[in-house]
Motif scaffolding. Structure first.
Motif, PDB file in Angstrom:
ATOM      1  N   ALA A 191       0.778  -1.203  -0.001  1.00 60.01           N
ATOM      2  CA  ALA A 191       0.114   0.126   0.030  1.00 60.01           C
ATOM      3  C   ALA A 191       0.782   1.288   0.044  1.00 60.01           C
ATOM      4  N   SER A 192       1.963   0.999   0.228  1.00 59.02           N
ATOM      5  CA  SER A 192       2.829   2.470   0.433  1.00 59.02           C
ATOM      6  C   SER A 192       3.399   2.830  -1.032  1.00 59.02           C
ATOM      7  N   PHE A 193       3.092   1.891  -2.116  1.00 58.94           N
ATOM      8  CA  PHE A 193       3.517   2.516  -3.492  1.00 58.94           C
ATOM      9  C   PHE A 193       2.466   3.225  -4.266  1.00 58.94           C
ATOM     10  N   ASN A 237       1.926  -1.592 -10.269  1.00 58.60           N
ATOM     11  CA  ASN A 237       2.952  -2.595 -10.980  1.00 58.60           C
ATOM     12  C   ASN A 237       4.227  -2.862 -10.241  1.00 58.60           C
ATOM     13  N   LEU A 238       4.863  -1.689  -9.931  1.00 60.80           N
ATOM     14  CA  LEU A 238       5.938  -1.579  -9.087  1.00 60.80           C
ATOM     15  C   LEU A 238       5.718  -2.138  -7.794  1.00 60.80           C
ATOM     16  N   ALA A 239       4.414  -1.963  -7.076  1.00 60.52           N
ATOM     17  CA  ALA A 239       4.371  -2.689  -5.990  1.00 60.52           C
ATOM     18  C   ALA A 239       4.171  -4.027  -6.029  1.00 60.52           C
ATOM     19  N   ASP A 240       3.379  -4.600  -6.968  1.00 61.53           N
ATOM     20  CA  ASP A 240       3.568  -6.227  -7.158  1.00 61.53           C
ATOM     21  C   ASP A 240       5.065  -6.630  -7.173  1.00 61.53           C
ATOM     22  N   HIS A 241       5.902  -5.926  -8.073  1.00 62.77           N
ATOM     23  CA  HIS A 241       7.096  -6.444  -8.332  1.00 62.77           C
ATOM     24  C   HIS A 241       8.024  -6.390  -7.079  1.00 62.77           C
ATOM     25  N   GLU A 242       7.614  -5.513  -6.240  1.00 62.93           N
ATOM     26  CA  GLU A 242       8.723  -5.398  -4.959  1.00 62.93           C
ATOM     27  C   GLU A 242       8.080  -6.345  -3.862  1.00 62.93           C
ATOM     28  N   SER A 276     -12.415  -2.762  -4.626  1.00 70.33           N
ATOM     29  CA  SER A 276     -11.701  -1.384  -4.614  1.00 70.33           C
ATOM     30  C   SER A 276      -9.942  -1.618  -5.020  1.00 70.33           C
ATOM     31  N   SER A 277      -9.342  -0.667  -5.318  1.00 72.71           N
ATOM     32  CA  SER A 277      -7.825  -0.853  -5.209  1.00 72.71           C
ATOM     33  C   SER A 277      -7.238  -1.205  -3.827  1.00 72.71           C
ATOM     34  N   TRP A 278      -7.869  -0.631  -2.688  1.00 70.32           N
ATOM     35  CA  TRP A 278      -7.370  -1.141  -1.328  1.00 70.32           C
ATOM     36  C   TRP A 278      -7.855  -2.597  -1.329  1.00 70.32           C
ATOM     37  N   GLY A 279      -9.036  -3.007  -1.465  1.00 70.57           N
ATOM     38  CA  GLY A 279      -9.757  -4.197  -1.419  1.00 70.57           C
ATOM     39  C   GLY A 279      -9.201  -5.424  -2.010  1.00 70.57           C
TER      40      GLY A 279
END
Length: 338
Positions: free
Chosen positions: A116-118, A122-127, A334-337
């Motif tokens: 959630a920090s990104f 896509n970058l969040a998934d990769h990291e 939602s994006s958070w959910g």
């Protein structure tokens, strides 16, 4: 039909495990039960992972922890409490189990917060994939240390609490299998349950497409109940015989094994198979795990149980099941959910 087929097999698995536990002690007997029970689930996870059903795998992993902590432990407390006014168990062991459960919560909550920090998904998934694999290696090492602690260096801590200090004594033991026969029965029933599980995975998409039941409900509720049928039967049966140390060992021990062994192992297997299996779960799943672990830790630390505590745990599981049934699919989340 596959769910129904698992029920008598789970009964056989329970009987064989109890026979082994009588000769090996509650700690090793409980470990053997959760290992055989979770081996079935591991097969389910691998089959789903090969078919690239990542969300099913993630929901089932967390659902297995919830089923053990809330449903299985709750039913054991409830039915055992109806037969015996109050039951006691080894509080020292449960304190250690509470610490390990807290570790499992941290290992799943942090990747969710990290993701959630990104700002870029896509970058969040990769990291998140990187930290999930690193965390999985650490969790596997912790599990090895835990086994050494439980079975070797501090095995004396896991000795059963004498049951004659409660208001009723356990009933006389019936006939049991020999140790070799019990182990053979464990192997056979595990193989048969695994065959049923493979057919079960193949039917998920048809059920989702032709009914109002969603993937999250199947993964979080249905598959864990089926996969944990052996532990469920065993924990409830021994709890009704006033053997709470074995019941606690099966229910909480299975949750610990799923959290710090099976889950990181599945992530590592996904890494080997080039599947993007991570420890990043949905916000709903993470909150469910956090609240459930907090409640269980609060209830078990006193070393005593009754039917009211069991009813409370079962109620929490039912509430989670209701919410999971109406949980939105990927298109509506939602994006958070999601």
């Amino acid at each position: 039909m596959n769910c129904i087929a698992v029920i008598p097999l789970a009964g056989l698995l329970s009987f064989a495990t109890e026979s082994v536990a009588l000769k090996m002690g509650d700690a090793l007997g409980a470990l053997l039960n959760v290992t055989f029970g979770n081996a079935v689930e591991l097969i389910i996870f691998i089959i789903a992972l090969v078919k690239n059903e990542i969300r099913i795998v993630q929901a089932s992993l967390l659902g297995s922890i919830l089923a053990n902590l809330l449903l299985i432990l709750g039913m054991g407390f409830f039915l055992g409490g109806l037969r015996f006014r109050e039951q006691v168990y080894n509080s020292t062991v449960t304190q250690m189990s509470a610490c390990l459960l807290s570790l499992s919560v941290i290992s799943l909550v942090l990747p969710t917060a990290f993701h959630a920090s990104f700002s870029d998904p896509n970058l969040a998934d990769h990291e998140s994939l990187k930290i999930s694999r690193g965390t999985s290696v650490i969790l596997l090492l912790v599990y090895v240390i835990y086994l050494m602690f439980q079975l070797k260096s501090h095995a004396y801590l896991y000795e059963s609490t004498p049951q004659n200090i409660v208001d009723a004594e356990s009933e006389e033991e019936g006939e049991h299998l020999t140790q070799s026969a019990a182990v053979i029965l464990l192997l056979l029933t595990t193989g048969l349950v695994a065959a049923c599980a493979e057919f079960l995975i193949g039917s998920i998409q048809d059920v989702v497409a032709t009914s109002s039941v969603g993937e999250i409900f199947i993964g979080l509720i249905v598959l864990p109940i089926v996969g944990n049928a052996a532990e469920h039967v065993t924990a409830v049966t021994v709890a009704m015989k006033n053997k709470m140390d074995l019941a606690i060992g099966v229910a909480i021990g299975s949750s610990i094994q799923i959290a710090i062994f099976v889950t990181p192992l599945v992530v590592i297997l996904g890494w080997i198979m080039d599947k993007e299996m991570t420890l990043y779960f949905t916000l709903f799943e993470t909150v469910c795990l956090f609240v459930s672990t907090f409640m269980v830790n609060f209830l078990v630390l006193d070393g005593r149980s009754n039917y009211l505590e069991g009813a409370l745990l079962c109620a929490v599981y039912c509430i989670i099941g209701v919410v999971a049934f109406f949980y939105p699919d990927e298109a509506d989340a939602s994006s958070w959910g999601s």
